[in-house]
Design a protein around this motif. Structure first.
Motif, PDB file in Angstrom:
ATOM      1  N   THR A  80       0.916  -0.701   0.111  1.00  0.00           N
ATOM      2  CA  THR A  80      -0.127  -0.283   0.260  1.00  0.00           C
ATOM      3  C   THR A  80       1.018   1.155  -0.043  1.00  0.00           C
ATOM      4  O   THR A  80       1.940   1.285  -0.078  1.00  0.00           O
ATOM      5  N   ASP A 466      -3.011   0.619  -5.636  1.00  0.00           N
ATOM      6  CA  ASP A 466      -2.327   0.157  -4.883  1.00  0.00           C
ATOM      7  C   ASP A 466      -3.229   1.677  -3.998  1.00  0.00           C
ATOM      8  O   ASP A 466      -2.959   2.199  -3.329  1.00  0.00           O
ATOM      9  N   ARG A 469      -5.469   3.164  -1.311  1.00  0.00           N
ATOM     10  CA  ARG A 469      -5.553   2.603  -0.102  1.00  0.00           C
ATOM     11  C   ARG A 469      -5.854   3.016   1.348  1.00  0.00           C
ATOM     12  O   ARG A 469      -4.926   3.903   1.263  1.00  0.00           O
TER      13      ARG A 469
END
Ligand code: AMP
Length: 577
Positions: A80, A466, A469
């Motif tokens: 992340t 990604d 998040r």
């Protein structure tokens, strides 16, 4: 090896970590630092977040990196954006005194052109999320030909988020001679598969073993959705009046957020995590030991240095990935012959995790109902009497003539009055509050289901998985675009009918923090005498934010906010759908 000074790390590194307050290596550091410094094999390390694994892999690599070369030598891949930024920050801290070392973070949801520009400064270290690294490879902005060390951090998370293809492509882009270190909380089948294909005869280490499960600890769990968690926590604290407890969170950010929430609500609480200086951490620990504060909100690692025997409760505000950590956290209560209570707050979609903890630890964890306002007032009354009856001595001279004539009241009436006086604020708070609705655990394996759905949606969009998040391990993170459309992915959120949700034109880029939003709302709704608007969820995104307030304050807020400014910027709010 009990002290960092025994590790052979360079004085520059020792100085930097000394300033961060690291004295002794954590378990994983004791195992990995000597290994990485002296061995050429690949490594699989089973360790979850909070064990100190970032330092475990980066300190020995920093010690060996060639600062005269301007080629990328060390690549860290992680799931992340938040983790990426965290690792980058940690590595920058550790290499603070290594003048020629440069570290660059590359992650989705942020300008790729800015990142390409910073790659032109020739960093030796890259920390990236797989999607963005692939984008940059495709744009020929990354040269991996001189990579010596590759770290796959939270490999299980990356694989379960669907980054398998990206990881394989990246590994193929890097030289075969590199050393690969795979860190994972669990050894899932996919992790096994990828290690088999891409690691050569890896050395394996795993941190610690299951702690002994104590029998004198009662384990309870409460189901609360993401938006209800803080309110549920407040209720659990209020229904256990004389508690002395540690609340465990997963990330530093979450730790600070929960502690801020409790402090704003008048509790004697504070936060303990790695973003604080050693002096700040010492002060917080001292306050807690002296019971100047009775609630400590902490990350696992930060709480490690704290040894207190009389905790009444341990709260798992977020469940750990590793069952062993659950046992370890819980074992901090129920010490010195006393009984203890371990409370877990569980999101409806975390049934799989709970099941895993139960089955690995063999602990019986029973579901309980989040206390209602009535339960809380009853518990508080019992708490007052418990305290009252414990007073066996006179602490000060008290002249009976100070007591006015109370003969018109019976004993019961007087007790009643004192209780009303003592518990007035709390009773008023809960009087008009809706009880938290009972939530059911979802029968489906939603933890994974949520990810799969996210994956599907991201595939449709075909880019940057990604981006946006939530904090590490928090799959409630949402994309800015998704938010505006009300497309939240996963389960639709339950809306509180008494609240109105607003779109707000300022966000993280304007340095807006939750505390600022609270202040802004309070200011914009302050004309209704002393009663404050109830504030619901606040979500601060990159360019804008959302917040919820009690419906009846809608017009007042809309009317006032237009003329207010934040750091010189105009504010604009509109009702969100
Ligand atoms: P990590 O597992 O890498 O996320 O680390 C968790 C936290 O522990 C971070 O706040 C680190 O700064 C902190 N930390 C790592 N190693 C040590 C150490 N040896 N002593 C004290 N704190 C540490």
């Amino acid at each position: 090896m009990n002290l960092f000074t025994e590790t052979n790390l360079s004085p520059d590194i020792l100085k930097a970590i000394g300033e961060l307050g690291y004295e002794s290596p954590t378990e994983i550091q004791k195992q990995t630092i000597p290994f990485i410094l002296s061995d050429i094999r690949d490594l699989i390390a089973l360790a979850q977040t909070g064990t100190g694994k970032t330092a475990a892999f980066s300190l020995p690599i920093l010690d060996m990196i060639d600062d005269t070369s301007r080629k990328i030598q060390f690549l860290v891949l992680c799931p992340t954006r938040e983790l990426c930024l965290q690792i980058t920050k940690d590595i920058k801290n550790y290499s603070k005194y290594m003048q020629n070392i440069k570290t660059t973070a590359v992650y989705g949801g942020s300008s790729i052109m800015d990142q390409i520009r910073s790659l032109k400064e020739k960093p030796q270290i890259i920390v990236g999320t797989p999607g963005r690294v692939i984008d940059l490879i495709n744009r020929k902005a990354l040269d991996f030909s001189a990579i010596h060390w590759l770290v796959l951090d939270e490999a299980d998370e990356m694989l379960s988020m669907g980054f398998k293809d990206e990881l394989e492509t990246i590994m193929k882009e890097t030289p075969e001679t590199k050393q690969t270190f795979l860190f994972s909380a669990t050894m899932s089948k996919e992790v096994e598969r990828i290690s088999k294909n891409y690691l050569t005869k890896p050395h394996r280490i795993s941190v610690g073993s299951i702690n002994e499960v104590k029998k004198n600890i009662k384990h309870e769990y409460y189901v609360a959705g993401y938006r209800q968690k803080k309110e549920a926590l407040k209720r659990l604290i209020d229904s256990n009046p004389n508690q002395y407890s540690i609340i465990f969170c997963r990330t530093r950010m979450e730790t600070q957020e929960v502690a801020d929430f409790l402090m704003q609500n008048g509790y004697a609480a504070d936060a303990l995590h790695g973003d604080l200086s050693q002096a700040q951490r010492d002060t917080v620990m001292k306050k807690f030991r002296l019971k100047n504060i009775d609630i400590l909100v902490a990350t696992d690692v930060a709480a490690r240095g704290l040894d207190v025997d009389s905790l009444t409760h341990v709260v798992h505000y977020s469940l750990p990935d590793d069952p062993e950590v659950f046992v370890h956290r819980s074992g901090r209560t129920g010490r010195a012959g006393k009984d203890g209570i371990s409370i877990s707050l569980i999101k409806p979609e975390e049934s799989r995790k709970l099941k895993q903890i139960k089955s690995v630890t063999k602990i019986e964890i029973t579901e309980s109902r989040i206390p209602t306002g009535e339960d809380i007032v009853k518990a508080q009354v019992a708490g007052v009497f418990e305290n009252l009856l414990e007073v066996h001595q006179d602490f000060f001279e008290f002249d009976d003539s100070l007591i006015p004539d109370l003969s018109e009241f019976t004993k019961e009436e007087l007790v009643h009055k004192l209780l009303q006086f003592q518990l007035k604020d709390l009773a008023l708070y809960y009087k008009d509050k809706h009880d938290i609705l009972e939530q059911k655990m979802s029968s489906r394996d939603d933890d994974r289901g949520g990810r799969d759905r996210d994956r599907g949606r991201d595939r449709d969009r075909g880019r940057d998985r990604d981006r946006d998040r939530g904090p590490r391990g928090d799959r409630d993170g949402r994309s800015d675009r998704g938010e505006r459309r009300g497309d939240r992915g996963g389960k639709p959120r339950q809306r509180d009918e008494n609240m109105t949700r607003f779109f707000f034109n300022l966000g993280k880029k304007d340095q807006l923090k939750k505390l600022d939003v609270l202040e802004i709302i309070n200011k914009a709704t302050s004309s209704k005498g002393s009663k404050r608007a109830e504030i619901g969820n606040i979500e601060i995104l990159e360019k804008f934010s959302f917040f919820e307030i009690e419906k009846s304050y809608k017009n007042e807020l809309l009317g006032n906010i237009q003329s207010m400014k934040f750091k010189g910027k105009d504010m604009r709010a509109e009702e969100a759908n």
